[in-house]
Design a protein around this motif. Structure first.
Motif, PDB file in Angstrom:
ATOM      1  N   GLU A 162       0.811  -1.214   0.000  1.00 38.49           N
ATOM      2  CA  GLU A 162       0.000   0.000   0.000  1.00 38.49           C
ATOM      3  C   GLU A 162       0.846   1.268   0.000  1.00 38.49           C
ATOM      4  O   GLU A 162       0.322   2.377  -0.002  1.00 38.49           O
ATOM      5  N   GLY A 163       2.158   1.113   0.027  1.00 39.35           N
ATOM      6  CA  GLY A 163       3.047   2.265  -0.051  1.00 39.35           C
ATOM      7  C   GLY A 163       3.663   2.694   1.264  1.00 39.35           C
ATOM      8  O   GLY A 163       4.334   3.738   1.323  1.00 39.35           O
ATOM      9  N   THR A 164       3.450   1.934   2.326  1.00 37.90           N
ATOM     10  CA  THR A 164       4.055   2.272   3.620  1.00 37.90           C
ATOM     11  C   THR A 164       5.567   2.125   3.535  1.00 37.90           C
ATOM     12  O   THR A 164       6.078   1.155   2.976  1.00 37.90           O
ATOM     13  N   GLU A 165       6.292   3.088   4.085  1.00 40.98           N
ATOM     14  CA  GLU A 165       7.744   3.046   4.059  1.00 40.98           C
ATOM     15  C   GLU A 165       8.273   1.921   4.949  1.00 40.98           C
ATOM     16  O   GLU A 165       7.682   1.605   5.982  1.00 40.98           O
ATOM     17  N   LEU A 166       9.385   1.342   4.521  1.00 42.36           N
ATOM     18  CA  LEU A 166       9.988   0.260   5.286  1.00 42.36           C
ATOM     19  C   LEU A 166      10.422   0.730   6.672  1.00 42.36           C
ATOM     20  O   LEU A 166      10.463  -0.050   7.624  1.00 42.36           O
ATOM     21  N   SER A 167      10.711   2.031   6.806  1.00 43.95           N
ATOM     22  CA  SER A 167      11.139   2.576   8.094  1.00 43.95           C
ATOM     23  C   SER A 167      10.047   2.471   9.156  1.00 43.95           C
ATOM     24  O   SER A 167      10.327   2.588  10.345  1.00 43.95           O
ATOM     25  N   ALA A 168       8.803   2.234   8.720  1.00 40.18           N
ATOM     26  CA  ALA A 168       7.721   2.054   9.688  1.00 40.18           C
ATOM     27  C   ALA A 168       7.887   0.763  10.455  1.00 40.18           C
ATOM     28  O   ALA A 168       7.375   0.613  11.570  1.00 40.18           O
ATOM     29  N   PHE A 169       8.612  -0.198   9.878  1.00 34.20           N
ATOM     30  CA  PHE A 169       8.818  -1.497  10.519  1.00 34.20           C
ATOM     31  C   PHE A 169      10.275  -1.716  10.939  1.00 34.20           C
ATOM     32  O   PHE A 169      10.541  -2.506  11.838  1.00 34.20           O
ATOM     33  N   ARG A 170      11.168  -1.036  10.280  1.00 33.41           N
ATOM     34  CA  ARG A 170      12.593  -1.159  10.622  1.00 33.41           C
ATOM     35  C   ARG A 170      13.097   0.205  11.052  1.00 33.41           C
ATOM     36  O   ARG A 170      13.258   1.113  10.247  1.00 33.41           O
ATOM     37  N   LYS A 171      13.351   0.346  12.326  1.00 34.29           N
ATOM     38  CA  LYS A 171      13.695   1.638  12.902  1.00 34.29           C
ATOM     39  C   LYS A 171      15.001   2.177  12.328  1.00 34.29           C
ATOM     40  O   LYS A 171      15.973   1.447  12.143  1.00 34.29           O
ATOM     41  N   GLU A 172      15.007   3.461  12.033  1.00 35.14           N
ATOM     42  CA  GLU A 172      16.210   4.130  11.563  1.00 35.14           C
ATOM     43  C   GLU A 172      16.764   5.023  12.664  1.00 35.14           C
ATOM     44  O   GLU A 172      16.013   5.589  13.459  1.00 35.14           O
ATOM     45  N   ALA A 173      18.077   5.157  12.688  1.00 35.66           N
ATOM     46  CA  ALA A 173      18.723   5.961  13.726  1.00 35.66           C
ATOM     47  C   ALA A 173      18.292   7.416  13.619  1.00 35.66           C
ATOM     48  O   ALA A 173      18.112   7.955  12.520  1.00 35.66           O
ATOM     49  N   PHE A 174      18.124   8.059  14.760  1.00 34.37           N
ATOM     50  CA  PHE A 174      17.722   9.462  14.819  1.00 34.37           C
ATOM     51  C   PHE A 174      18.914  10.370  14.555  1.00 34.37           C
ATOM     52  O   PHE A 174      18.770  11.514  14.134  1.00 34.37           O
ATOM     53  N   GLY A 175      20.111   9.860  14.825  1.00 36.76           N
ATOM     54  CA  GLY A 175      21.336  10.620  14.617  1.00 36.76           C
ATOM     55  C   GLY A 175      22.544   9.795  15.018  1.00 36.76           C
ATOM     56  O   GLY A 175      22.421   8.671  15.522  1.00 36.76           O
ATOM     57  N   GLY A 176      23.728  10.337  14.805  1.00 40.26           N
ATOM     58  CA  GLY A 176      24.954   9.636  15.164  1.00 40.26           C
ATOM     59  C   GLY A 176      26.163  10.478  14.821  1.00 40.26           C
ATOM     60  O   GLY A 176      26.055  11.511  14.144  1.00 40.26           O
ATOM     61  N   ASP A 177      27.322  10.032  15.319  1.00 44.28           N
ATOM     62  CA  ASP A 177      28.549  10.782  15.064  1.00 44.28           C
ATOM     63  C   ASP A 177      29.436  10.128  14.015  1.00 44.28           C
ATOM     64  O   ASP A 177      30.529  10.617  13.710  1.00 44.28           O
ATOM     65  N   GLY A 178      28.982   8.995  13.445  1.00 46.49           N
ATOM     66  CA  GLY A 178      29.773   8.316  12.434  1.00 46.49           C
ATOM     67  C   GLY A 178      30.949   7.543  12.996  1.00 46.49           C
ATOM     68  O   GLY A 178      31.763   7.000  12.241  1.00 46.49           O
ATOM     69  N   LYS A 179      31.050   7.457  14.320  1.00 46.14           N
ATOM     70  CA  LYS A 179      32.173   6.759  14.952  1.00 46.14           C
ATOM     71  C   LYS A 179      31.692   5.662  15.898  1.00 46.14           C
ATOM     72  O   LYS A 179      32.403   5.278  16.818  1.00 46.14           O
ATOM     73  N   GLY A 180      30.479   5.188  15.673  1.00 49.58           N
ATOM     74  CA  GLY A 180      29.977   4.094  16.500  1.00 49.58           C
ATOM     75  C   GLY A 180      28.950   4.518  17.532  1.00 49.58           C
ATOM     76  O   GLY A 180      28.451   3.670  18.273  1.00 49.58           O
ATOM     77  N   THR A 181      28.633   5.800  17.587  1.00 49.40           N
ATOM     78  CA  THR A 181      27.612   6.282  18.521  1.00 49.40           C
ATOM     79  C   THR A 181      26.343   6.618  17.736  1.00 49.40           C
ATOM     80  O   THR A 181      26.385   7.398  16.785  1.00 49.40           O
ATOM     81  N   PHE A 182      25.234   6.022  18.150  1.00 47.29           N
ATOM     82  CA  PHE A 182      23.959   6.232  17.476  1.00 47.29           C
ATOM     83  C   PHE A 182      22.908   6.668  18.494  1.00 47.29           C
ATOM     84  O   PHE A 182      22.965   6.288  19.675  1.00 47.29           O
ATOM     85  N   TYR A 183      21.954   7.454  18.004  1.00 46.17           N
ATOM     86  CA  TYR A 183      20.843   7.896  18.834  1.00 46.17           C
ATOM     87  C   TYR A 183      19.545   7.421  18.188  1.00 46.17           C
ATOM     88  O   TYR A 183      19.376   7.498  16.967  1.00 46.17           O
ATOM     89  N   TRP A 184      18.628   6.945  19.018  1.00 49.64           N
ATOM     90  CA  TRP A 184      17.361   6.406  18.537  1.00 49.64           C
ATOM     91  C   TRP A 184      16.228   7.117  19.257  1.00 49.64           C
ATOM     92  O   TRP A 184      16.264   7.297  20.470  1.00 49.64           O
ATOM     93  N   TYR A 185      15.222   7.505  18.489  1.00 48.46           N
ATOM     94  CA  TYR A 185      14.060   8.196  19.055  1.00 48.46           C
ATOM     95  C   TYR A 185      12.812   7.388  18.737  1.00 48.46           C
ATOM     96  O   TYR A 185      12.566   7.024  17.588  1.00 48.46           O
ATOM     97  N   ASP A 186      12.028   7.085  19.767  1.00 48.57           N
ATOM     98  CA  ASP A 186      10.797   6.314  19.595  1.00 48.57           C
ATOM     99  C   ASP A 186       9.657   7.062  20.270  1.00 48.57           C
ATOM    100  O   ASP A 186       9.718   7.346  21.475  1.00 48.57           O
TER     101      ASP A 186
END
Length: 346
Positions: A162-186
């Motif tokens: 139906e056109g729902t984005e895959l990110s609706a089921f597979r969480k994407e990082a909210f941010g990060g520093d590119g050195k192994g640190t990630f932030y997630w917002y739910d």
């Protein structure tokens, strides 16, 4: 392999002495499995059951001290996994069914040794004695098993078609520093959470005969940075004033995406609290009214509304009329004086 936590032992020990419950909550919030469970219940709520209205805090407290809410959550999940036992609605029967289901699935959905197995009914008392983290691992595994069933898989396929984005089921990082640190917002009806994950990659040498090879070992340190408006505002302020560019960007994203819905939610809760307090105050004033006074007032009002005068009012009114009739003014006198009737004169 993925591990969580570590490096916070001293802080947890001090907190456990001051506030044992808060220390257990902090332990749970340092596990990525808790974030996974909350996200699963939110994403697949329409399939699992919309009547499952539990907040993140409800689930945390249930894991620490098993209660009716935690039991209801497990029963709802187990009922979506046929064959469904007829005894599932009996008190504590869900623990036995949980053990039976996970004993078969554990090698595919979890790592290590399963914390509890069927034991002729003894598993019920053993479950209540488990560490909250073990109960979390069991719940996480149950969610994984539930996600493998036909209705959930069909729900995902239909939504993607139906056109729902895959990110609706597979969480994407909210941010990060590119050195192994990630932030997630739910953000969901379960609550709003901001997580920080630090991933480190180590190597382990394994010897097979005359050959040796290095195996990568991934370790993850997980932390819940914020769970309410005050904490989100504090984190946003700290990141916005940081010297690290990635944190400054994250601070702006929090201000833009996370703070506004939290402010609306906070205002809604304040309005609900005020309405509740007003109702309680009104109820308190009603209950404080004396029954005797209320009864007398009610009688007088009911008589007045029905057009009935009480005897005391009629008698006093009759005396007043008689007194007026027995009085007469003196002739040719400008002074409004009153004299008695002849029968009363001396």
């Amino acid at each position: 392999m993925r591990t969580a936590g570590g490096g916070h032992g001293e802080k947890l020990t001090a907190l456990a002495q001051e506030n044992p419950l808060q220390a257990e909550v902090l332990k749970l919030r340092r596990r990525w499995e808790l974030a996974s469970v909350l996200n699963f219940l939110d994403v697949f709520g329409p399939v699992i059951g919309r009547g499952l209205k539990l907040s993140a805090e409800d689930i945390e407290l249930g894991l620490i001290k098993p209660d009716a809410s935690l039991a209801h959550l497990h029963v709802v999940l187990l009922k979506g996994m046929p064959p469904v036992s007829k005894k599932l609605d009996e008190p504590d029967a869900w623990v036995t069914e949980l053990c039976k289901k996970l004993t078969l699935w554990w090698p595919w959905v979890a790592e290590g040794k399963i914390p509890i197995v069927p034991s002729k009914g003894e598993e019920i008392s053993k479950y209540k004695e488990l560490d909250p983290l073990d109960r979390l691992l069991l719940l996480k595994a149950l969610c994984e098993v539930r996600a493998d069933h036909h209705d959930v898989v069909s729900y995902i396929k239909h939504a993607l078609n139906e056109g729902t984005e895959l990110s609706a089921f597979r969480k994407e990082a909210f941010g990060g520093d590119g050195k192994g640190t990630f932030y997630w917002y739910d953000a969901s009806a379960k609550g709003h959470r901001l997580y920080k994950e630090i991933i480190t990659l180590n190597s382990k040498t394994q010897v097979n005969g005359n050959k040796s090879c290095s195996l990568p070992i991934i370790s993850s340190q997980w932390e819940t940075l914020a769970s309410n408006l005050e904490e989100f505002s504090r984190v946003a302020g700290e990141f916005s004033s940081s010297n690290i560019a990635a944190e400054v960007v994250l601070g702006k994203k929090i201000q833009r995406d996370a703070i506004p819905p939290l402010e609306r939610l906070h205002k809604k809760k304040v309005r609900q609290l005020k309405r509740k307090q007003s109702k309680e105050a009104l109820s308190s004033r009603t209950n404080d009214t004396s029954p005797a006074v209320s009864e007398q007032v009610g009688v007088r009002r009911s008589k007045r509304l029905a057009g009935v005068r009480s005897q005391s009012i009629m008698e006093s009114r009759g005396l007043t009329v008689n007194q007026i009739l027995r009085q007469r003014p003196i002739r040719n006198s400008a002074i409004p004086s009153v004299v008695l009737d002849s029968e009363d004169e001396d």
